[in-house]
Design a protein around this motif. Structure first.
Motif, PDB file in Angstrom:
ATOM      1  N   SER A  15     -13.813   5.255  18.323  1.00 30.98           N
ATOM      2  CA  SER A  15     -14.654   4.122  17.946  1.00 30.98           C
ATOM      3  C   SER A  15     -14.284   3.588  16.561  1.00 30.98           C
ATOM      4  N   TRP A  16     -13.321   4.221  15.918  1.00 30.93           N
ATOM      5  CA  TRP A  16     -12.944   3.765  14.587  1.00 30.93           C
ATOM      6  C   TRP A  16     -11.940   2.631  14.670  1.00 30.93           C
ATOM      7  N   HIS A  17     -11.914   1.872  13.593  1.00 33.56           N
ATOM      8  CA  HIS A  17     -10.943   0.801  13.510  1.00 33.56           C
ATOM      9  C   HIS A  17      -9.935   1.173  12.430  1.00 33.56           C
ATOM     10  N   GLU A  18      -8.655   1.194  12.789  1.00 37.25           N
ATOM     11  CA  GLU A  18      -7.643   1.583  11.805  1.00 37.25           C
ATOM     12  C   GLU A  18      -6.743   0.407  11.495  1.00 37.25           C
ATOM     13  N   ALA A  19      -6.426   0.236  10.247  1.00 39.99           N
ATOM     14  CA  ALA A  19      -5.555  -0.861   9.830  1.00 39.99           C
ATOM     15  C   ALA A  19      -4.708  -0.396   8.658  1.00 39.99           C
ATOM     16  N   VAL A  20      -3.658  -1.140   8.401  1.00 44.58           N
ATOM     17  CA  VAL A  20      -2.820  -0.807   7.243  1.00 44.58           C
ATOM     18  C   VAL A  20      -3.663  -0.980   5.978  1.00 44.58           C
ATOM     19  N   ALA A  21      -3.487  -0.040   5.046  1.00 43.89           N
ATOM     20  CA  ALA A  21      -4.346  -0.032   3.858  1.00 43.89           C
ATOM     21  C   ALA A  21      -4.206  -1.320   3.059  1.00 43.89           C
ATOM     22  N   LYS A  22      -5.360  -1.866   2.706  1.00 43.78           N
ATOM     23  CA  LYS A  22      -5.388  -3.044   1.825  1.00 43.78           C
ATOM     24  C   LYS A  22      -5.315  -2.558   0.389  1.00 43.78           C
ATOM     25  N   LYS A  23      -4.781  -3.396  -0.452  1.00 41.08           N
ATOM     26  CA  LYS A  23      -4.761  -3.038  -1.862  1.00 41.08           C
ATOM     27  C   LYS A  23      -6.194  -3.084  -2.374  1.00 41.08           C
TER      28      LYS A  23
END
Ligand SMILES: Cc1cc2nc3c(=O)[nH]c(=O)nc-3n(C[C@H](O)[C@H](O)[C@H](O)COP(=O)(O)OP(=O)(O)OC[C@H]3O[C@@H](n4cnc5c(N)ncnc54)[C@H](O)[C@@H]3O)c2cc1C
Lengths: 265, 419
Positions: A202-210
């Motif tokens: 249920s988590w949303h994963e994305a490339v880390a934002k600065k």
């Protein structure tokens, strides 16, 4: 690093798939490879003393770079990528009866929460020593380990076997990985069934934002206050100034402050 | 020019007009109505009479106060003015729920990271219905004086002997007791190497919670945390137990809190881990940026052998100002400051350093600065919490003697302090 060889130590190192912090390329994880290094040193005088265990995909190429450190085999618990590895790993460790389990502090891929050693310790009822820099000795069922503290400090801790240690980056560097032995090492695969990690789905994963840098907000009501805040030089914050006292008294005051701050060891 | 308007013939009084125009005329004040609050022009615009702004100062010169009365305190000195500010008190009488913050309290004081976490706790409490209190748990003796302004509603300091040193199992038992007695809505830990991560992970494993780790953007519904070695952002529902990254939220700075002490039923466990104490490491092998205690030398050092001896006796990492490095007395990697290393030492002992701005930039993060200098007016003395004014050689010599005596009898520390 002089383990007592009268009793045979069973050391298990858990390894994961690493990720290079800049290029993002798959590699052997830094802390995990240090854990393998420490395991190899501890079991140097025993043939096949070190068991290296991975839960995941046996065809993962980065596993070979662990094998290239001089391992004859890597044990792989093959399971679904979405499965939770804690239960099968705990089962395996329970059955094989290890004395020392070495892991990294935090994985370089996946959730990377650093909870795995703690959950294993909780499951098995063993002790856990986090951020270990070295295992100095193992005598009569008690190990003396050096813990890495911030600011380059070390702390000695005694712990009864069996225990789990998570290896810090302060531990000795991992040896190079050689290609030939890496290809020759055997992958001992055991297929296991494990429960799917439903919460994580249920988590949303994305490339880390600065992350935005914290701004110094000046809560001033008038222009003069803002001006002062922007230009003010460091001014005395009411520090104690000893002018008339003798050098002996001044030195004593400095010593007292150092003792109070606890920096004098 | 006041009561003519009822007559249709406007009679002018040239003399009165002349006096009104002449601000220096002794009768000017009687003719000009000074306290007319607002004058509107024919088109409804507000008219300001520039000559009426300000007041005549004591020496007859006109003064205009553009600070709106805020400069009034300046005569009494800055410090008294700063102390007068009394922040509004945030009071929670009967809390509906608790949010527990387990602070690192390095050296007995709240760290910046702890304060960030306290700020986050209040942010979370504001998002949840009902009145929540932030309960702060600290281990070991506390030297912190400003729990109230950091945002602590309830304070639990466990400073028994059993909590000294490295005793995660004992501390975990205490946290489990807190869990039983307070049933906190959230558990917050600083995700730090100073023990927050270790304790948080232990508690999470024991409570079978799935914590959010390296969380940096949290409200009462969602939490964003760093995963995969800091290369991924995971957005998830806010769990009960969080380990928060630095600067996760703004620190509390506009309110004062009660910091009411609370108590806990004592607990004790048999510990599997035995703390054998710190291991001596060569202080000069520790990176300057990381060192906890730095003895730094400047142009005011003349006996370098004595300085090195002092560093060895104190067990301090050596640092230097640029002048000491340029003159060849210290290696370049020991230089502290803008073009050297930015240090984070907790205690910085500056000997014979004047405190040039390039040097001060490097020690901006130091907690306690101690200065030894011949010049009581230099900038380093202004920055220092303790300054000894005198010759460096003499004071260092005395310090070495006293530290050696202190080391000789470590068992009777209390007597040494009094001596
Ligand atoms: C571009 C640039 C970058 C720079 N970067 C840095 C930097 O990174 N780091 C840095 O340190 N500097 C830097 N500097 C230099 C900086 O401006 C100062 O010149 C320097 O810090 C002064 O060093 P000091 O305090 O040791 O010497 P001084 O300014 O000469 O001070 C000596 C002090 O010792 C005291 N003293 C003298 N004799 C005694 C005695 N017997 N006992 C006790 N006290 C005594 C004096 O009262 C004085 O306060 C930089 C300068 C420039 C232009």
């Amino acid at each position: 690093m002089q383990p007592n060889s009268s009793q045979k130590l069973k050391i298990v190192t858990l390894v994961s798939v690493g990720k290079h912090p800049q290029s993002g390329r798959v590699r052997r994880a830094d802390q995990d490879s240090r854990a393998v290094e420490l395991g190899l040193r501890l079991s140097a005088d025993q043939a096949d003393g070190l068991v290296v265990l991975h839960a995941g995909d046996p065809n993962e190429p980065s596993l070979r770079s662990y094998a290239g450190m001089g391992l004859t085999a890597i044990n792989v618990l093959q399971l679904d990528p979405a499965a939770d590895a804690v239960a099968p790993l705990g089962e395996q460790l329970h059955q094989s009866g290890a004395d020392i389990v070495l892991t990294g502090v935090r994985a370089e891929s996946g959730e990377g929460s650093g909870m795995l050693p703690y959950q294993l310790a909780e499951k098995l009822g063993w002790s856990i020593v986090p951020r270990v820099a070295d295992i100095v000795s193992v005598k009569e069922g008690v190990a003396e380990v050096l813990q890495a503290l911030p600011r380059g400090q070390r702390r000695a801790v005694k712990v009864r076997l069996p225990f789990i240690a998570s290896i810090d980056t302060a531990a000795p560097m991992a040896r190079q990985s050689a290609f030939g032995p890496a290809q020759r090492a055997a992958m001992t695969v055991t297929v296991v069934n494990a429960e799917t990690d439903t919460l994580r789905q249920s988590w949303h994963e994305a490339v880390a934002k600065k992350r935005p840098k914290r701004l110094k907000v000046i809560k001033a009501k008038t222009a003069a206050e803002r001006f002062k805040a922007a230009t003010a030089k460091s001014q005395s914050e009411g520090g104690r100034i000893m002018k008339q006292e003798s050098a002996g008294e001044q030195a004593q005051a400095i010593l007292d402050l150092l003792v109070e701050e606890g920096v004098l060891r | 020019m006041s009561s003519h308007d009822l007559l249709d013939i406007v009679r002018r009084d040239p003399r009165a007009e002349w006096i009104a125009r002449n601000r220096l005329h002794p009768l000017h004040g009687t003719l000009v109505d000074d306290d007319a609050a607002e004058v509107r022009g024919p088109s409804g615009l507000l008219r300001k009479y520039p000559h009426r702004v300000g007041f005549i100062g004591p020496n007859g010169i006109k003064r205009i106060d553009r600070l709106k009365g805020n400069a009034a305190a300046s005569g009494k000195g800055r410090r008294s003015a700063a102390q007068e500010v009394q922040l509004p008190l945030h009071r929670v009488e009967n809390p509906d729920f608790y949010i527990v913050v387990v602070a690192d309290m390095v050296g007995g004081r709240l760290t910046g990271h702890d304060k960030d976490v306290l700020g986050q706790a209040h942010k979370l409490a504001a998002g949840i219905e009902g009145a929540g209190a932030v309960l702060t748990v600290g281990f070991g003796s506390a030297k912190e004086e400003h729990f109230d302004t950091a945002g602590v509603d309830r304070l639990l300091v466990l400073d028994d002997d059993i909590y000294e040193g490295y005793c995660p199992e004992q501390r975990l038992a205490a946290l489990l007791q807190v869990e039983n007695e307070y049933q906190p809505r959230h558990w917050l830990f600083p995700d730090s190497v100073n023990g927050g991560t270790d304790l948080g992970s232990r508690l999470a494993a024991r409570l079978h919670e799935r914590p959010a780790v390296q969380a940096w953007q949290v409200d009462h519904q969602t939490a964003v945390c760093r995963g995969a070695g800091g290369t991924m952002d995971i957005t998830r529902e806010t769990p009960r137990l969080l380990m928060l990254a630095e600067e996760c939220a703004d620190q509390i700075d506009e309110t004062r809190h009660e910091a009411l002490p609370v108590t806990l039923t004592p607990v004790s466990v048999i510990s599997q881990l035995q703390d054998q104490g710190p291991v001596a490491v060569d202080p000069n092998a520790v990176a300057l940026a990381e060192a906890e205690f730095i003895l730094s030398a400047g142009n005011g050092i003349h006996d370098w052998d004595q300085f090195h001896a002092a560093a060895a006796v104190l067990g301090a990492t050596e640092g230097a100002s640029r002048v000491a490095v340029d003159d060849g007395f210290m290696p370049r990697f020991r230089q502290v400051g803008a073009t050297g290393t930015w240090v984070t030492a907790r205690v910085y002992l500056a000997v014979g350093i004047s405190g040039a701005i390039q040097h001060m930039q490097g020690i901006g993060q130091c907690d306690k600065v101690i200065a030894i200098n011949t010049d009581a007016g230099c900038d380093m003395v202004k920055r220092a919490s303790l300054s000894a004014i005198g010759d460096s050689e003499e004071i260092l010599g005395e310090l070495i003697k006293r530290v050696q005596a202190f080391r000789a009898q470590p068992s009777i520390e209390g007597d040494q302090d009094a001596a």
